[in-house]
Write an enzyme that holds these catalytic residues in place. Structure first.
Site, mmCIF file in Angstrom:
data_model
loop_
_atom_site.group_PDB
_atom_site.id
_atom_site.type_symbol
_atom_site.label_atom_id
_atom_site.label_comp_id
_atom_site.label_asym_id
_atom_site.label_seq_id
_atom_site.Cartn_x
_atom_site.Cartn_y
_atom_site.Cartn_z
ATOM 1 N N CYS A 132 0.671 -1.141 -0.083
ATOM 2 C CA CYS A 132 -0.037 0.202 -0.164
ATOM 3 C C CYS A 132 0.854 1.280 0.050
ATOM 4 O O CYS A 132 1.531 1.627 -1.158
ATOM 5 C CB CYS A 132 -0.838 0.052 1.207
ATOM 6 S SG CYS A 132 -2.039 1.488 1.444
ATOM 7 N N ASP A 179 -9.806 -3.995 -6.146
ATOM 8 C CA ASP A 179 -9.288 -2.770 -5.020
ATOM 9 C C ASP A 179 -9.951 -1.510 -5.314
ATOM 10 O O ASP A 179 -9.925 -0.855 -6.483
ATOM 11 C CB ASP A 179 -7.844 -2.894 -5.397
ATOM 12 C CG ASP A 179 -7.055 -2.186 -4.369
ATOM 13 O OD1 ASP A 179 -7.624 -1.001 -3.939
ATOM 14 O OD2 ASP A 179 -5.911 -2.234 -4.328
ATOM 15 N N HIS A 212 -7.949 -4.855 -1.715
ATOM 16 C CA HIS A 212 -6.811 -3.915 -1.415
ATOM 17 C C HIS A 212 -6.239 -4.941 0.053
ATOM 18 O O HIS A 212 -7.056 -5.319 0.881
ATOM 19 C CB HIS A 212 -7.028 -2.685 -0.857
ATOM 20 C CG HIS A 212 -5.780 -1.924 -0.732
ATOM 21 N ND1 HIS A 212 -4.981 -1.263 -1.899
ATOM 22 C CD2 HIS A 212 -5.171 -1.351 0.243
ATOM 23 C CE1 HIS A 212 -4.188 -0.580 -1.396
ATOM 24 N NE2 HIS A 212 -4.138 -0.725 -0.149
#
Length: 245
Positions: A132, A179, A212
């Site tokens: 991330c 995501d 995600h």
């Protein structure tokens, strides 16, 4: 809006109940989690955490996984003592919070960690992975740091470096199909720009149905349909590192 109503996607799924096999050390001006394999090696991987910081058990689990595959693994505090994001924080404040933690300004810390790995651990072949926020940092480092040999960016926030694609080192990009933070249009554009500008080996892979944070999430057993992709992502990450370190 409270974060409970719109959770940051890094926090989907359960936190690991995991203590870690390594130890916390002081590396220059920052703290770091380090785990070393039983056999000596000159291969090391810097693990760059997500917004939940260097002490997140999920991230330490991945660091230990790297060690079980023969790597020295180090996860430094790239927030340099600033507080990590908490699930209880107000999501409305996130943009202001992240402005004070720039994934493109990790060079000083990386230099300190590289020196530690070389001087204290005997590492000569060093790569980097990140999740991330850390995935964006990996892309930044692959664009400019000559001392790293390869990188794996796991659902790195593309928008932070969307106009720069001349990578110095082989880089593997992992994304989830579903995501919400990184739309597939961004991934498609990234592939296009890399094809036009990149002179080194790279790969962009999208994992079906994944959201995600999927690779460093535990409790894959509660979502049986996701487990193969979580395992595949981890295996692909290791294989890429094995190829270039």
């Amino acid at each position: 809006m409270a974060n409970e109503l719109r959770p940051c996607p890094c926090d989907i799924g359960d936190r690991f109940d995991y203590g870690g096999r390594g130890q916390e050390v002081q590396v220059g001006h920052i703290k770091a989690y380090v785990c070393k394999p039983s056999a000596s090696t000159d291969r090391a991987v810097i693990v760059i955490h997500d917004i939940y910081g260097w002490q997140l058990p999920n991230t330490r689990y991945i660091a230990d996984m790297l060690t079980s595959n023969g790597y020295i693994a180090i996860c430094p505090d790239f927030f340099v003592g600033q507080e990590a994001w908490k699930p209880s924080n107000d999501w409305a404040s996130f943009n202001d919070w992240v402005k004070t933690r720039d994934a493109g300004k990790t060079d000083k810390e990386v230099d300190v960690v590289l020196k530690y790995l070389k001087d204290q651990c005997g590492a000569t072949k060093i790569g980097v992975i990140g999740f991330c926020w850390g995935g964006a940092a990996v892309q930044h480092l692959m664009l400019k740091n000559p001392h790293l040999k390869t990188g794996v960016s796991l659902y790195g926030v593309i928008s932070r470096f969307e106009d720069r694609h001349s990578l110095l080192h082989p880089t593997f990009f992992i994304f989830g199909e579903k995501d919400d933070i990184i739309p597939l249009e961004q991934v498609t554009l990234l592939e296009k720009k890399l094809k036009e500008n990149c002179k080194v080996d790279y790969e962009v892979k999208i994992y079906p149905g994944q959201t995600h944070g999927f690779v460093h999430r535990k409790r894959e057993d509660i979502n049986p349909q996701d487990k193969p992709y979580i395992e595949e992502g981890r295996k692909d990450m290791i294989n890429w590192l094995n190829k270039y370190l």
